[in-house]
Write a protein that holds these residues in place. Sequence first.
Motif, PDB file in Angstrom:
ATOM      1  N   ILE A  52      57.190   7.872 -32.914  1.00  0.00           N
ATOM      2  CA  ILE A  52      57.088   9.160 -33.638  1.00  0.00           C
ATOM      3  C   ILE A  52      55.672   9.547 -33.221  1.00  0.00           C
ATOM      4  O   ILE A  52      55.147   8.933 -32.460  1.00  0.00           O
ATOM      5  CB  ILE A  52      56.732   8.546 -35.352  1.00  0.00           C
ATOM      6  N   LEU A 187      53.808   5.736 -39.509  1.00  0.00           N
ATOM      7  CA  LEU A 187      53.963   6.619 -41.056  1.00  0.00           C
ATOM      8  C   LEU A 187      52.700   6.316 -41.564  1.00  0.00           C
ATOM      9  O   LEU A 187      52.555   7.264 -42.272  1.00  0.00           O
ATOM     10  CB  LEU A 187      55.244   5.922 -41.450  1.00  0.00           C
ATOM     11  N   GLY A 201      59.518  11.165 -40.309  1.00  0.00           N
ATOM     12  CA  GLY A 201      59.238   9.904 -39.604  1.00  0.00           C
ATOM     13  C   GLY A 201      60.227   8.783 -39.847  1.00  0.00           C
ATOM     14  O   GLY A 201      60.409   8.060 -38.950  1.00  0.00           O
TER      15      GLY A 201
END
Length: 298
Positions: A52, A187, A201
């Motif tokens: 991510i 996250l 995410g």
Amino acid sequence: MIKKFILVLLMIFVASCNANQAVIRTTKSDSVQSEAQVSQRVRKPIYRPSAIKNPVAITQKDTPTVGSFVSATEILEATTKVKVTTKMVLAYIEKYKDVAKENMIKTGIPSSITLGQAILESGAGTGPLSVQANNHFGIKCHKEWTGSSIKYTDDEENECFRKYDDPSQSFKDHSYFLTSRPRYSELFGFEKDDYKSWAYGLKAAGYATDSKYPDKLITLIEKYQLNKFDAEVLGKNFIAAAPNNAVTYTEDTQKYTVTKGDSLYSISKKFNISIEALKKKNNLNDTKISLGQTIIVK
């Protein structure tokens, strides 16, 4: 003889009258729904590492207000497709909002994300695993699980799923699942009320295989104003998300107006453009954006 003849004629006359009467059949018509059904399909989580990148905020009490949706229906897909009414979803939210808020305080996972995922994955508590095993997130046993379990055919035949004594244990286990897996660690770099970045995410981290999973999650959060509970936990004023994000076009340039809950990360995912490209197009030194700001996305 004449009497018999007259009697026969009379019987023939009566029979012909009955034959000419209209036959009327009545059937019950199906009830007509006043609201369109919304299809929300969710694939079960496939847990695999992924990456991510980067991440602004949103932000009064009681149950969410959803206008006159009371007679509406949703088709939610948990382990099987289930049909629920909006009234059932609201009852589900009311029942588990405090559990989600408590978990947010302890773990930092937005209560809006927890509730949104629970609604999707449990069919608002009506899915088979929810009913039979109090498992509202479809979490499978995995090697470390030593508690009770149930066999259920999902992606494969007779898979092992966790079974709980109470649904609240399922909520807490879901929070632990996200906090204990390294692939979800990024996250927690997002704002605690930035539900859009959290939704995208989760998908980027491999939580779900459904490419529309973030959009479905965000739609549920905004429809039922689940982010209201994030604001309550953080002590912020709640501002409902705008129902439609403004997108304007000028010749070859496409511009987007930032609404409550947007982040540069969520915008990059929405328009399939990298964060670096967005920063370059808009002369941004960092990822901070503000409500009402116009962002060039093409």
